[in-house]
Design a protein around this motif. Structure first.
Motif, PDB file in Angstrom:
ATOM      1  N   ILE A  53       1.977   6.440  40.869  1.00 44.45           N
ATOM      2  CA  ILE A  53       0.945   5.422  40.703  1.00 44.45           C
ATOM      3  C   ILE A  53       1.533   4.246  39.936  1.00 44.45           C
ATOM      4  N   LEU A  54       1.393   3.066  40.475  1.00 47.53           N
ATOM      5  CA  LEU A  54       1.983   1.876  39.869  1.00 47.53           C
ATOM      6  C   LEU A  54       1.134   1.414  38.684  1.00 47.53           C
ATOM      7  N   VAL A  55       1.758   1.310  37.518  1.00 51.43           N
ATOM      8  CA  VAL A  55       1.055   0.875  36.308  1.00 51.43           C
ATOM      9  C   VAL A  55       1.850  -0.241  35.631  1.00 51.43           C
ATOM     10  N   ASN A  56       1.160  -1.029  34.795  1.00 49.77           N
ATOM     11  CA  ASN A  56       1.842  -2.061  34.022  1.00 49.77           C
ATOM     12  C   ASN A  56       2.288  -1.496  32.676  1.00 49.77           C
ATOM     13  N   GLU A  57       2.723  -2.353  31.786  1.00 50.34           N
ATOM     14  CA  GLU A  57       3.233  -1.904  30.493  1.00 50.34           C
ATOM     15  C   GLU A  57       2.160  -1.199  29.666  1.00 50.34           C
ATOM     16  N   LYS A  58       0.897  -1.511  29.937  1.00 46.57           N
ATOM     17  CA  LYS A  58      -0.211  -0.892  29.205  1.00 46.57           C
ATOM     18  C   LYS A  58      -0.713   0.378  29.889  1.00 46.57           C
ATOM     19  N   LEU A  59      -0.059   0.762  30.992  1.00 43.16           N
ATOM     20  CA  LEU A  59      -0.408   1.938  31.803  1.00 43.16           C
ATOM     21  C   LEU A  59      -1.662   1.723  32.645  1.00 43.16           C
ATOM     22  N   ALA A  60      -2.076   0.466  32.799  1.00 38.98           N
ATOM     23  CA  ALA A  60      -3.234   0.151  33.632  1.00 38.98           C
ATOM     24  C   ALA A  60      -2.812   0.004  35.088  1.00 38.98           C
ATOM     25  N   THR A  61      -3.649   0.496  35.996  1.00 40.94           N
ATOM     26  CA  THR A  61      -3.420   0.283  37.424  1.00 40.94           C
ATOM     27  C   THR A  61      -3.965  -1.086  37.814  1.00 40.94           C
ATOM     28  N   ASN A  62      -3.911  -1.379  39.090  1.00 39.35           N
ATOM     29  CA  ASN A  62      -4.448  -2.656  39.556  1.00 39.35           C
ATOM     30  C   ASN A  62      -5.964  -2.657  39.654  1.00 39.35           C
ATOM     31  N   ILE A  63      -6.607  -1.500  39.425  1.00 39.84           N
ATOM     32  CA  ILE A  63      -8.068  -1.416  39.440  1.00 39.84           C
ATOM     33  C   ILE A  63      -8.569  -1.347  38.002  1.00 39.84           C
ATOM     34  N   LYS A  64      -9.424  -2.257  37.626  1.00 38.53           N
ATOM     35  CA  LYS A  64      -9.913  -2.344  36.259  1.00 38.53           C
ATOM     36  C   LYS A  64     -10.585  -1.039  35.826  1.00 38.53           C
ATOM     37  N   GLY A  65     -10.193  -0.561  34.646  1.00 39.76           N
ATOM     38  CA  GLY A  65     -10.793   0.644  34.083  1.00 39.76           C
ATOM     39  C   GLY A  65     -10.088   1.931  34.461  1.00 39.76           C
ATOM     40  N   ILE A  66      -9.087   1.866  35.357  1.00 33.62           N
ATOM     41  CA  ILE A  66      -8.361   3.070  35.768  1.00 33.62           C
ATOM     42  C   ILE A  66      -6.915   2.955  35.287  1.00 33.62           C
ATOM     43  N   TYR A  67      -6.490   3.959  34.527  1.00 33.49           N
ATOM     44  CA  TYR A  67      -5.137   4.006  33.979  1.00 33.49           C
ATOM     45  C   TYR A  67      -4.447   5.282  34.487  1.00 33.49           C
ATOM     46  N   ALA A  68      -3.136   5.345  34.325  1.00 30.59           N
ATOM     47  CA  ALA A  68      -2.381   6.544  34.706  1.00 30.59           C
ATOM     48  C   ALA A  68      -1.290   6.786  33.676  1.00 30.59           C
ATOM     49  N   ALA A  69      -0.946   8.063  33.454  1.00 24.91           N
ATOM     50  CA  ALA A  69       0.047   8.424  32.449  1.00 24.91           C
ATOM     51  C   ALA A  69       0.806   9.670  32.882  1.00 24.91           C
ATOM     52  N   GLY A  70       2.044   9.767  32.431  1.00 20.92           N
ATOM     53  CA  GLY A  70       2.824  10.968  32.685  1.00 20.92           C
ATOM     54  C   GLY A  70       3.570  10.935  34.003  1.00 20.92           C
ATOM     55  N   ASP A  71       3.886  12.131  34.496  1.00 23.98           N
ATOM     56  CA  ASP A  71       4.740  12.269  35.673  1.00 23.98           C
ATOM     57  C   ASP A  71       4.166  11.625  36.936  1.00 23.98           C
ATOM     58  N   CYS A  72       2.840  11.496  37.005  1.00 20.72           N
ATOM     59  CA  CYS A  72       2.226  10.938  38.212  1.00 20.72           C
ATOM     60  C   CYS A  72       2.556   9.457  38.397  1.00 20.72           C
ATOM     61  N   THR A  73       3.095   8.811  37.358  1.00 14.69           N
ATOM     62  CA  THR A  73       3.462   7.397  37.485  1.00 14.69           C
ATOM     63  C   THR A  73       4.843   7.209  38.091  1.00 14.69           C
ATOM     64  N   GLY A  74       5.601   8.309  38.241  1.00 14.06           N
ATOM     65  CA  GLY A  74       6.915   8.213  38.856  1.00 14.06           C
ATOM     66  C   GLY A  74       8.022   7.808  37.909  1.00 14.06           C
ATOM     67  N   GLY A  75       7.737   7.776  36.608  1.00 12.65           N
ATOM     68  CA  GLY A  75       8.767   7.432  35.627  1.00 12.65           C
ATOM     69  C   GLY A  75       9.541   8.657  35.185  1.00 12.65           C
ATOM     70  N   GLU A  76      10.125   8.581  33.985  1.00 14.41           N
ATOM     71  CA  GLU A  76      10.869   9.706  33.436  1.00 14.41           C
ATOM     72  C   GLU A  76       9.943  10.915  33.290  1.00 14.41           C
ATOM     73  N   GLN A  77      10.403  12.076  33.752  1.00 17.69           N
ATOM     74  CA  GLN A  77       9.553  13.270  33.777  1.00 17.69           C
ATOM     75  C   GLN A  77       9.900  14.210  32.622  1.00 17.69           C
TER      76      GLN A  77
END
Length: 622
Positions: free
Chosen positions: A435-459
């Motif tokens: 899931i694509l997130v910005n530096e604040k972990l926010a997605t492109n949809i207001k009010g929805i954030y993502a964190a952890g392995d589901c963002t595709g970063g370091e696991q």
């Protein structure tokens, strides 16, 4: 003669059937109060039971049938029962009433748990939706079971090496001779009771789950756990459908759907799952017995021979664990721990080969089933004979390997399917699949954030937990904190441990130029503590800038590499330059003392460059 008014019956006393109607009404009232009329079916069987109400006494049978008022009552009663049945059947399919929370979290792993605990700490209402088991990979199929097995394997290895330290070990060969494994040239036999080893790991899992991850533990913190599959209805609303998995105690779970609404926001923390190749990816894989890290901790007996595909942290840890338990292990990878410094792969290969692990440089190109012979199946009882089917793996360098168990450890993919995020238009990172997130972990949809392995970063569990807390903080509190880091420490828990942070030497040279960086290097077997402990392999490597002595990266192979790395992580976070680590007192002869000694050399070199200034200051009496 009979009139219904607000569920009350008015009877015309002048009617010749008054007495009979009173009996009929009383019978009806009693049955409705006790709810003995079925609301699940209005078939012929129930109609016959209802008719029996009016035919209790045979002598009045003809009077009831001939009475128009009784017939009218029967029709009304039949209609009323049908309405009750329909309304209750309809209500059983409707979701439970709307549940509102300040924060909703999808996923009960490291990121989700930390996010929920953060929200609870600040007095916010929060619920976690989890479709399987609370705790995620780390608790059940990752960190906890693997590190439990690492500890047991290290004990077995230490016993085998005891003669090097002047310690003798004696066993009574008359007992448990079938459980003995002959290891190394020391001729020391070690009994590995594999079922007990696995039982110990499960006990550790259960303890950590009960104390930290269970719905009961979270309930004490004011956190609700709702078991089911979450689907987005809107940007702030989830529909949670019941799952067929076993219900966890103290979790909110039933056969109805739940509607959940978030006041501030929703955090997606669904983690990742192992890559499972198909025949298209790896020809023949579907025809042989193979497992990933999700299944290997359920083994009941020790495999005699194991082929491990993949040289990342999971593959390397499992290779050493099972080799130390007594399995014959072959690991296939282009390079062990390829993301680390080149010296790491070569050093680890040397360690593995000294412990009897066969390292093949290359990739597995195909696998096929192989029928085991009697000799293979009659191995000692400490090894598995669950199946007679073995495998043969063909490697890119032409070598072939045969084994009883094939372990696939070729990575993990973010879990992003099954939540309906595509309907909302949440962006996916095309490169990582997360899931694509910005530096604040926010997605492109207001009010929805993502964190952890589901963002595709370091696991890493610790990074997921960090992001979970930051994600919850950014949703619930004013201002914001950064959730994506460039300096993430990691440790692979082989023996000795391998830990790193930041850039490798080649990465730093590419980023800043070869002339702008310097490297400090120390062999562990040349440190005082390393000599005392008999460490044969390992090093500490620090990459830093020549100007300002800023630490750009570090790699450590040491018995306590993860602990030493924590100090370097602190220095990076606080902008403490490498040379100033010399001024931080370390206890002697700890492994970390070597770090201070390395920093001292840099500090002394810096002073030497200022020799003219120091001489001038000395002449003027300063």
């Amino acid at each position: 003669p009979i009139v219904f008014q607000n569920d009350n019956l008015t009877i015309n006393n002048n009617s010749p059937t008054t007495k009979r109607n009173k009996k009929i009404y009383n019978c009806y009232k009693q049955r409705m109060q006790k709810r003995t009329i079925s609301t699940t079916s209005i078939g012929s069987e129930n109609r016959e039971k209802m008719i029996a109400v009016f035919t209790n006494q045979k002598e009045h049978h003809h009077n009831i049938i001939s009475s128009s008022s009784s017939l009218l009552f029967f029709i009304i009663l039949l209609f009323f029962s049908t309405v009750v049945h329909s309304s209750q059947a309809l209500s059983s399919k409707q979701p439970n009433p709307l549940l509102s929370y300040d924060l909703l979290v999808i996923g009960g792993g490291s990121a989700g748990l930390t996010a929920a605990k953060f929200a609870s700490r600040f007095g916010k209402s929060v619920a976690i939706v989890e479709k399987a088991r609370m705790g995620g990979d780390c608790t059940w199929t990752g960190c906890v079971p693997s590190k439990s097995l690492v500890a047991s394997a290290k004990v077995a290895h230490t016993v085998r090496q005891s003669s090097k330290f002047g310690i003798g070990v004696q066993f009574d060969s008359r007992h448990d001779s079938d459980m003995m494994d002959k290891v190394n040239a020391n001729n020391i036999h070690v009994k590995v009771d594999f079922p007990k080893v696995m039982a110990r790991a499960k006990e550790n899992i259960q303890r950590i789950y009960d104390e930290d991850d269970s719905p009961l533990a979270l309930k004490k913190l004011g956190i609700d756990v709702i078991q089911g599959t979450a689907t987005f209805q809107s940007a702030n609303t989830l529909i949670v459908s019941p799952t067929i998995t076993q219900t966890e105690n103290d979790a909110i779970s039933d056969d109805k759907s739940h509607v959940l609404q978030a006041k501030y926001g929703i955090l997606i923390a669904t983690g990742a799952h192992p890559v499972r190749p198909t025949d298209k990816d790896l020809p023949g894989i579907e025809s042989v017995r193979h497992v990933t890290y999700e299944e290997i901790f359920d083994l009941e007996q020790l495999p005699h021979t194991i082929t491990i595909v993949g040289g990342g942290p999971i593959g390397c840890e499992l290779s050493q664990i099972f080799a130390r338990f007594g399995s014959q292990v072959t690991i296939v990878s282009d390079r062990l721990l390829p993301k680390e410094e080149p010296e790491v792969g070569s050093t680890l290969s040397k360690i593995f080969e000294s412990e009897g692990i066969k390292v093949i440089q290359g990739t597995v190109t195909s696998v096929s089933p192989l029928q085991a012979n009697n000799h293979d199946n009659q191995s000692n009882t400490n090894h598995t004979n669950e199946t007679k089917t073995m495998h043969t793996a063909t490697c890119s360098n032409g070598q072939t390997i045969s084994g009883h168990l094939l372990v696939v450890a070729v990575g993990r993919n973010p879990v992003v399917q099954g939540m309906g995020i595509e309907k909302l238009g949440i962006d996916i990172d095309k490169q990582t699949g997360g899931i694509l997130v910005n530096e604040k972990l926010a997605t492109n949809i207001k009010g929805i954030y993502a964190a952890g392995d589901c963002t595709g970063g370091e696991q890493f569990t610790h990074y997921a937990g960090y992001q979970g807390a930051v994600g919850a903080r950014n949703i619930l509190l004013p201002l914001s904190d950064p959730g994506k880091l460039t300096m993430v420490p990691s440790t692979t828990f082989v023996d000795p441990e391998i830990a790193s942070i930041g850039m490798t030497q080649s990465q730093a040279e590419e980023a800043f130029g070869k002339e702008s960086i310097a490297v400090a290097f120390q062999e562990v077997n040349e440190t005082d503590r390393g000599i005392c402990e008999g460490s044969s392999e390992g090093f500490i490597k620090i990459v830093y800038s020549k100007k300002g002595y800023k630490i750009l990266g570090a790699t450590i192979i040491s018995p306590v590499a993860g602990e030493i790395l924590a100090e370097i992580s602190t220095a990076i976070k606080t902008n403490l330059s490498f040379d100033l680590l010399a001024t931080v007192m370390h206890s002697y002869p700890s492994h970390a003392f070597a770090l201070q000694a390395m920093a001292c050399q840099v500090y002394y070199d810096k002073l030497a460059k200022s020799k003219r200034i120091l001489n001038f200051l000395e002449k003027v009496g300063l």
